[in-house]
Enzyme design. Structure first.
Site, PDB file in Angstrom:
ATOM      1  CE1 TYR A  25     -24.352   9.540  -5.707  1.00 44.05           C
ATOM      2  CE2 TYR A  25     -24.034   7.686  -7.391  1.00 44.05           C
ATOM      3  CZ  TYR A  25     -24.772   8.733  -6.814  1.00 44.05           C
ATOM      4  OH  TYR A  25     -25.659   9.313  -7.918  1.00 44.05           O
ATOM      5  CE  LYS A  69      -4.505   0.949   0.549  1.00 44.31           C
ATOM      6  NZ  LYS A  69      -5.819   0.038   0.203  1.00 44.31           N
ATOM      7  N   GLY A  99     -20.101   7.520   4.817  1.00 46.11           N
ATOM      8  CA  GLY A  99     -19.152   7.914   3.771  1.00 46.11           C
ATOM      9  C   GLY A  99     -19.785   7.346   2.287  1.00 46.11           C
ATOM     10  N   GLY A 153     -18.621   8.228  -0.631  1.00 40.93           N
ATOM     11  CA  GLY A 153     -17.713   8.600  -1.682  1.00 40.93           C
ATOM     12  C   GLY A 153     -17.852   7.628  -2.674  1.00 40.93           C
ATOM     13  CG  HIS A 154     -14.601   7.042  -5.590  1.00 39.88           C
ATOM     14  ND1 HIS A 154     -14.101   7.997  -4.917  1.00 39.88           N
ATOM     15  CD2 HIS A 154     -14.750   7.376  -7.288  1.00 39.88           C
ATOM     16  CE1 HIS A 154     -13.396   8.932  -6.012  1.00 39.88           C
ATOM     17  NE2 HIS A 154     -14.093   8.542  -7.205  1.00 39.88           N
ATOM     18  CB  VAL A 155     -16.820   2.194  -1.924  1.00 39.52           C
ATOM     19  CG1 VAL A 155     -17.720   0.877  -1.364  1.00 39.52           C
ATOM     20  CG2 VAL A 155     -15.555   2.026  -2.478  1.00 39.52           C
TER      21      VAL A 155
HETATM   22  P1  NAD Z   1     -13.550   8.157  -1.172  1.00 38.21           P
HETATM   23  O1  NAD Z   1     -12.495   8.812  -0.730  1.00 38.21           O
HETATM   24  O2  NAD Z   1     -14.197   8.099  -2.392  1.00 38.21           O
HETATM   25  O3  NAD Z   1     -14.738   8.236   0.060  1.00 38.21           O
HETATM   26  C1  NAD Z   1     -14.851   8.191   1.089  1.00 38.21           C
HETATM   27  C2  NAD Z   1     -15.736   9.267   1.633  1.00 38.21           C
HETATM   28  O4  NAD Z   1     -15.719   9.036   3.126  1.00 38.21           O
HETATM   29  C3  NAD Z   1     -15.323  10.600   1.296  1.00 38.21           C
HETATM   30  O5  NAD Z   1     -16.351  11.177   0.737  1.00 38.21           O
HETATM   31  C4  NAD Z   1     -15.271  11.240   2.606  1.00 38.21           C
HETATM   32  O6  NAD Z   1     -15.427  12.897   2.654  1.00 38.21           O
HETATM   33  C5  NAD Z   1     -15.792  10.517   3.433  1.00 38.21           C
HETATM   34  N1  NAD Z   1     -15.442  10.552   4.949  1.00 38.21           N
HETATM   35  C6  NAD Z   1     -14.471  10.551   5.614  1.00 38.21           C
HETATM   36  N2  NAD Z   1     -14.378  10.548   6.780  1.00 38.21           N
HETATM   37  C7  NAD Z   1     -15.619  10.557   7.268  1.00 38.21           C
HETATM   38  C8  NAD Z   1     -16.290  10.315   8.405  1.00 38.21           C
HETATM   39  N3  NAD Z   1     -15.922  10.343   9.430  1.00 38.21           N
HETATM   40  N4  NAD Z   1     -17.891  10.540   8.317  1.00 38.21           N
HETATM   41  C9  NAD Z   1     -18.474  10.320   7.241  1.00 38.21           C
HETATM   42  N5  NAD Z   1     -17.783  10.267   6.031  1.00 38.21           N
HETATM   43  C10 NAD Z   1     -16.318  10.303   5.921  1.00 38.21           C
HETATM   44  O7  NAD Z   1     -12.810   6.516  -0.692  1.00 38.21           O
HETATM   45  P2  NAD Z   1     -13.517   5.206  -1.330  1.00 38.21           P
HETATM   46  O8  NAD Z   1     -12.468   4.920  -2.693  1.00 38.21           O
HETATM   47  O9  NAD Z   1     -15.089   5.343  -1.480  1.00 38.21           O
HETATM   48  O10 NAD Z   1     -13.166   4.119  -0.336  1.00 38.21           O
HETATM   49  C11 NAD Z   1     -13.986   4.281   0.779  1.00 38.21           C
HETATM   50  C12 NAD Z   1     -13.416   3.251   1.989  1.00 38.21           C
HETATM   51  O11 NAD Z   1     -13.316   2.034   1.477  1.00 38.21           O
HETATM   52  C13 NAD Z   1     -11.758   3.394   2.167  1.00 38.21           C
HETATM   53  O12 NAD Z   1     -11.615   2.892   3.564  1.00 38.21           O
HETATM   54  C14 NAD Z   1     -11.070   2.544   1.290  1.00 38.21           C
HETATM   55  O13 NAD Z   1      -9.773   2.041   1.873  1.00 38.21           O
HETATM   56  C15 NAD Z   1     -11.999   1.236   1.240  1.00 38.21           C
HETATM   57  N6  NAD Z   1     -11.907   0.495   0.044  1.00 38.21           N
HETATM   58  C16 NAD Z   1     -11.923   1.189  -0.964  1.00 38.21           C
HETATM   59  C17 NAD Z   1     -12.136   0.453  -2.206  1.00 38.21           C
HETATM   60  C18 NAD Z   1     -12.428   0.939  -3.661  1.00 38.21           C
HETATM   61  O14 NAD Z   1     -12.603   0.100  -4.633  1.00 38.21           O
HETATM   62  N7  NAD Z   1     -12.306   2.195  -3.821  1.00 38.21           N
HETATM   63  C19 NAD Z   1     -11.988  -0.991  -2.280  1.00 38.21           C
HETATM   64  C20 NAD Z   1     -11.563  -1.527  -0.831  1.00 38.21           C
HETATM   65  C21 NAD Z   1     -11.727  -0.858   0.100  1.00 38.21           C
END
Ligand code: NAD
Length: 373
Positions: free
Chosen positions: A187, A81, A181, A183-185
């Site tokens: 939503y 990572k 949260g 964000g990407h996942v």
């Molecule tokens: P992202 O940055 O797109 O979304 C994260 C969201 O969480 C953001 O919108 C942020 O503003 C919000 N956030 C942060 N702290 C917060 C809180 N205390 N309360 C409410 N909202 C909060 O990230 P992502 O890609 O959606 O990933 C989300 C999680 O899933 C992370 O922990 C990441 O490591 C994990 N993950 C993601 C993937 C992937 O495919 N993107 C795969 C495996 C694991």
């Protein structure tokens, strides 16, 4: 400069690389936890860490999680990572990501990077200008695109395993899921769940993301502090790690915790608190493996259908994990660790050839014995 460190004492990692390019504001750390199963694969996160120690702690923990995630998902990759210290809202630039890409290139494939929190497909394209050792590229570059929808799909497969165990039912329809949260996942998860007839309640620190989900998906949005107290069937952490702790667990009003965030338990001991409250915890690295499965396939020639079939296995893996936990009277995250460690141990014992391929020995082509004589 006087330096006093004590890093090696408890370090489980094979390599930790500090990437420093002050001209471009780049301060990043790459951690390679294990390459027993294959080259280390894991995302790059950009986050405004309060200190370098916090960033180091995060990358060490996240990279170890990737070793277990790959192993449990049946992939032939090790765990790695990277974190970039900085604010993704204000400090991103072409130079920053190209410079970081150049650092990844220097590792010559020991570490392959995809996206993580704060890093998106556009940033990966900049890294790709300097290194081929990236995944999660756009379709235009032969990539698999944003892995988040596949992560969300995998989380839903995992939720099915959870509801079968807790509610003895097969369908999510009519249940309530609280998503931390958006964000990407988060939503994508909210979008998929609403289509399945699930009542979704969400929150996000970033108001833009919260408003977008409310407007486009019609979901109820609550404040970030009150999400823990939302009456729901499933609480889905999809933001940052460490959010299951002694302060938050007593507030939860759910029967299941199942979400995408990495390192959800602040400490492993917190899993006991969840069990004491009769809340089933889906081990994070097992339920959120969909994105990793997606990007891993990119290296073999991407097929969305194949990725979905493999991500469907998250359902079976979790079912097996819960069964092992019950049989052996251990917690689900301990059962997941056992499954992952067992695979690593078994694969490590396969007697592989360590011979160098002929075309890897370059010096014979340049060494001219006549010139020496
Ligand atoms: P992202 O940055 O797109 O979304 C994260 C969201 O969480 C953001 O919108 C942020 O503003 C919000 N956030 C942060 N702290 C917060 C809180 N205390 N309360 C409410 N909202 C909060 O990230 P992502 O890609 O959606 O990933 C989300 C999680 O899933 C992370 O922990 C990441 O490591 C994990 N993950 C993601 C993937 C992937 O495919 N993107 C795969 C495996 C694991």
């Amino acid at each position: 400069m006087s330096v006093k460190l004590d890093i090696f004492k408890d370090l489980e990692h094979e390599q930790v690389i500090f990437c420093n390019a002050p001209d471009f504001g780049l301060r990043a750390i790459i951690a390679i936890h294990s390459t027993i199963l294959g080259p280390a694969l894991g995302g790059t996160r950009m986050w405004p860490y309060r200190s370098e120690a916090e960033a180091l702690e995060d990358v060490l923990r996240l990279s170890k999680g990737m070793t277990y995630k790959s192993a449990a998902a049946g992939l032939n990759f090790g765990g790695g990572k990277a974190v970039i210290i900085g604010d993704p809202q204000t400090q991103k630039s072409e130079n920053l990501f190209r410079t970081f890409g150049a650092f990844v290139e220097r590792l010559q494939g020991q570490f392959l990077s995809g996206e993580d929190v704060g890093v998106d497909v556009n940033d990966m394209e900049f890294m790709f200008m300097e290194t081929q050792f990236v995944v999660g590229l756009s379709d235009a570059h032969g990539g698999s695109g944003d892995p988040s929808p596949m992560t969300a799909y995998g989380v839903i497969q995992g939720m099915h395993a959870c509801i079968e165990r807790v509610f003895k039912q097969k369908h999510l329809k009519g249940l309530t899921v609280a998503i931390q949260g958006l964000g990407h996942v988060g939503y994508s998860l909210a979008e998929k769940l609403t289509k399945l007839g699930v009542v979704v309640i969400g929150c996000d620190l970033n108001e833009v993301n919260a408003k977008k989900a409310h407007k486009e998906l019609g979901i109820e949005v609550v404040s970030v502090d009150s999400i823990y107290e939302v009456q729901c069937d499933i609480f889905a952490p999809c933001a940052l790690g460490g959010i299951l702790n002694e302060k938050t667990i007593p507030k939860l009003k759910c029967a299941i915790v199942a979400g995408s965030a990495n390192n959800q338990l602040k400490e492993d001991a917190h899993a006991k608190l969840l069990q004491a409250r009769n809340i089933l915890y889906a081990p994070d690295y097992m339920i959120n493996a969909g994105g990793l499965i997606n990007v891993a396939l990119e290296l073999e020639g991407y097929s969305k259908e194949r990725a979905r079939i493999q991500a469907r296995n998250i359902y079976y893996n979790l079912k097996r994990t819960f069964e092992i936990a019950e049989e052996q009277k251990i917690l689900p995250h301990e059962a997941a660790d056992r499954l992952a460690e067992e695979r690593i141990r078994k694969v490590a014992r396969i007697p592989r050839s360590h011979c160098l391929a002929k075309d890897q020995i370059k010096r014979h082509q340049t060494f001219d014995i006549k010139k020496v004589a």
